[in-house]
Design a protein around this motif. Structure first.
Motif, PDB file in Angstrom:
ATOM      1  N   SER A  27       0.829  -1.210   0.000  1.00 55.86           N
ATOM      2  CA  SER A  27       0.000   0.000   0.000  1.00 55.86           C
ATOM      3  C   SER A  27       0.863   1.259   0.000  1.00 55.86           C
ATOM      4  CB  SER A  27      -0.938   0.002   1.215  1.00 55.86           C
ATOM      5  OG  SER A  27      -1.853  -1.067   1.152  1.00 55.86           O
ATOM      6  N   CYS A  28       1.985   1.220   0.736  1.00 50.81           N
ATOM      7  CA  CYS A  28       2.910   2.360   0.722  1.00 50.81           C
ATOM      8  C   CYS A  28       3.434   2.599  -0.691  1.00 50.81           C
ATOM      9  CB  CYS A  28       4.079   2.112   1.673  1.00 50.81           C
ATOM     10  SG  CYS A  28       3.661   2.196   3.434  1.00 50.81           S
ATOM     11  N   GLU A  29       3.766   1.518  -1.386  1.00 52.67           N
ATOM     12  CA  GLU A  29       4.266   1.661  -2.755  1.00 52.67           C
ATOM     13  C   GLU A  29       3.186   2.208  -3.683  1.00 52.67           C
ATOM     14  OE1 GLU A  29       7.265   1.529  -3.495  1.00 52.67           O
ATOM     15  OE2 GLU A  29       8.129   0.483  -1.771  1.00 52.67           O
ATOM     16  N   GLN A  30       1.939   1.775  -3.494  1.00 49.59           N
ATOM     17  CA  GLN A  30       0.847   2.284  -4.335  1.00 49.59           C
ATOM     18  C   GLN A  30       0.541   3.739  -4.012  1.00 49.59           C
ATOM     19  OE1 GLN A  30      -2.008  -0.856  -3.389  1.00 49.59           O
ATOM     20  NE2 GLN A  30      -1.841  -1.652  -5.468  1.00 49.59           N
ATOM     21  N   GLN A  31       0.712   4.134  -2.763  1.00 51.14           N
ATOM     22  CA  GLN A  31       0.503   5.530  -2.402  1.00 51.14           C
ATOM     23  C   GLN A  31       1.594   6.402  -3.019  1.00 51.14           C
ATOM     24  OE1 GLN A  31      -2.131   6.892  -0.674  1.00 51.14           O
ATOM     25  NE2 GLN A  31      -1.223   8.837  -1.276  1.00 51.14           N
ATOM     26  N   ARG A  32       2.840   5.897  -3.039  1.00 53.69           N
ATOM     27  CA  ARG A  32       3.965   6.662  -3.590  1.00 53.69           C
ATOM     28  C   ARG A  32       3.909   6.771  -5.109  1.00 53.69           C
ATOM     29  NH1 ARG A  32       9.142   3.741  -2.350  1.00 53.69           N
ATOM     30  NH2 ARG A  32      10.160   5.662  -2.973  1.00 53.69           N
ATOM     31  N   HIS A  88      12.636   0.131   3.004  1.00 53.60           N
ATOM     32  CA  HIS A  88      12.267   0.009   4.410  1.00 53.60           C
ATOM     33  C   HIS A  88      12.235   1.351   5.129  1.00 53.60           C
ATOM     34  CE1 HIS A  88      12.185  -4.423   4.591  1.00 53.60           C
ATOM     35  NE2 HIS A  88      13.022  -4.317   3.570  1.00 53.60           N
ATOM     36  N   ARG A  89      13.116   2.267   4.755  1.00 47.13           N
ATOM     37  CA  ARG A  89      13.057   3.588   5.387  1.00 47.13           C
ATOM     38  C   ARG A  89      11.708   4.242   5.120  1.00 47.13           C
ATOM     39  NH1 ARG A  89      15.823   7.934   7.363  1.00 47.13           N
ATOM     40  NH2 ARG A  89      17.860   6.905   7.368  1.00 47.13           N
ATOM     41  N   VAL A  90      11.201   4.106   3.893  1.00 41.44           N
ATOM     42  CA  VAL A  90       9.907   4.697   3.546  1.00 41.44           C
ATOM     43  C   VAL A  90       8.808   4.112   4.427  1.00 41.44           C
ATOM     44  CG1 VAL A  90       8.139   4.853   1.735  1.00 41.44           C
ATOM     45  CG2 VAL A  90      10.548   5.231   1.170  1.00 41.44           C
ATOM     46  N   GLU A 417      23.343   2.445   2.913  1.00 43.98           N
ATOM     47  CA  GLU A 417      22.478   2.472   1.734  1.00 43.98           C
ATOM     48  C   GLU A 417      21.138   3.155   1.963  1.00 43.98           C
ATOM     49  OE1 GLU A 417      22.101  -1.399   0.031  1.00 43.98           O
ATOM     50  OE2 GLU A 417      24.195  -1.493  -0.487  1.00 43.98           O
ATOM     51  N   ILE A 418      20.872   3.677   3.139  1.00 44.44           N
ATOM     52  CA  ILE A 418      19.611   4.389   3.334  1.00 44.44           C
ATOM     53  C   ILE A 418      19.859   5.634   4.173  1.00 44.44           C
ATOM     54  CG2 ILE A 418      18.135   2.366   3.180  1.00 44.44           C
ATOM     55  CD1 ILE A 418      17.988   2.290   6.145  1.00 44.44           C
TER      56      ILE A 418
END
Length: 418
Positions: A27-32, A88-90, A417-418
């Motif tokens: 869902s986070c990826e779809q929101q972004r 993962h940071r997102v 890396e983050i």
């Protein structure tokens, strides 16, 4: 079965709300990314054909894709699926925003994982209408402050166990109350293994006693459940099914700090595995000091591509000194060189709160721990690449931050890396 009997009075009072975010990573990826909305999405940990999904959107779940589904199987099940590398940071930042949005409506009682939390209902919100209104307010606050595609299911019940059960039954994007009126319809028909905390082994033991459904558990006496669970845990289940205290709210003590990582194919050598082990140990040492504990035991394990495994263990005096723990690692590390390594795990256990450890009488020992504190401050400010053991140079970019089910990484602890 009649739940109006006095022994079930605890099911009449609403005290807990459980919030479970729906397919949170996806869902986070779809929101972004608007291009992913309405499409099947699988979130993967690394860019390789030999990995599996760590999350799937509801559009992908409709085709049978779920957490743990290998990429190749996911493609066969759902030809149009899009795979996205986990950020993962997102997800941690989005969770922090979600907590802030929920806090605008009611104080968060407990955060159980990256996508689960609970609220203790105050007297004003314990009536049905007020509890439902609070659940709707929380959903609206999330839409307002995070976006339309971050959805959650809200469960409301007399205790957290039943509220979590309600959230499981209400998915996706639902709002469900479980009490003496709704439990017979919603919960009684469930197989016992649909209840949180009952796995395959316990399920077999319950079936052997003709306890097959949730209704059977409700009919059973406390002594019958004590016999089934072979101890006091049966009494706890008897109580929480009736709206009593939650078993999982008991105090817990941290037992270990661990890190593991599946190696990039380019690092799968003996030296690469050793460098990765030091990288994982460095992360564990930072966490150990962050939670203010000392360790007394180290466990290292290596899994090889051919399926073989190696492990080594060592006990030592209580310490949280990185240099001391690196020496323990060096004397413990002895996997065979003949096999190609695939995964390395480092565990620090036998933890003792630092306040319970007597300081060393030797200045040199105290100097090492002070140096570790200085290293922590440097890495917090400049990142892990600023200063690190020379032995981990080949793997300094390996093992980036990951989110475990019961552990949400602290973004203030630096990571590569983050």
């Amino acid at each position: 079965m009649d739940l109006d009997r006095p022994e079930f009075d605890g099911l009449r009072r609403l005290r807990a709300m459980f919030i479970d975010f729906d397919s949170f990573f996806a869902s986070c990826e779809q929101q972004r990314d608007p291009r992913l909305r309405g499409r099947p999405v699988g979130v993967i940990p690394v860019q390789t054909e030999n990995t599996c999904c760590i999350a799937a959107s509801y559009e992908a779940k409709a085709f049978g894709v779920k957490t743990g589904t290998p990429i190749r199987e996911a493609r066969a099940m759902c030809p149009g699926i899009r795979f996205v590398l986990a950020e993962h940071r997102v997800y941690i930042e989005m969770q922090q925003k979600a907590l802030d949005a929920i806090d605008r409506c009611a104080p968060v009682w407990n955060v159980h994982s990256i996508d689960e939390l609970s609220i203790q209902l105050c007297p004003r919100t314990r009536e049905h209408a007020e509890a439902i209104a609070l659940g709707r307010d929380i959903k609206q606050s999330l839409r307002t402050h995070l976006g339309e595609h971050i959805r959650c299911t809200v469960g409301i019940a007399p205790n957290r166990f039943l509220a979590k059960t309600a959230s499981n039954l209400g998915k996706p994007d639902g709002l469900l109350i479980l009490d003496h009126r709704t439990i017979p319809e919603k919960v009684f028909p469930l197989d016992v293994q649909k209840l949180t905390g009952i796995g395959d082994s316990m399920g077999r033991r319950l079936r052997a006693r003709s306890l097959v459904t949730a209704a059977d558990l409700y009919r059973a006496s406390e002594s019958e459940l004590r016999a089934a669970w072979e101890g006091v845990l049966g009494s706890m289940w008897h109580a929480q099914l009736r709206g009593g205290p939650d078993y999982y709210d008991r105090p817990t003590t941290r037992q270990s700090v661990s890190h593991g990582h599946i190696m990039d194919p380019s690092l799968r050598t003996h030296d690469g595995a050793r460098a990765l082990g030091l990288r994982l140990l460095t992360k564990a040492c930072v966490r150990l000091r962050d939670i203010d504990h000392h360790a007394t035991r180290m466990h290292i394990s290596v899994r090889f591509e051919n399926g073989r495994r190696w492990s080594g263990d060592d006990d030592f005096e209580p310490t949280r000194d990185s240099l001391v723990l690196q020496r323990v690692f060096a004397r413990t590390w002895a996997p065979p060189r003949t096999d190609r390594p695939k995964q390395v795990v480092v565990v620090l256990s036998g933890l003792i709160p630092s306040r319970s450890v007597e300081p060393s009488l030797f200045e040199q020992a105290n100097r090492g721990e002070a140096l570790s504190g200085v290293l922590d401050r440097i890495t917090r400010r400049y990142g892990y690449d600023a200063i690190y053991p020379a032995g981990m140079h080949a793997a300094k970019r390996a093992a980036p931050r990951r989110i475990a089910f019961g552990n949400i990484p602290d973004l203030h602890i630096p990571d590569a890396e983050i």
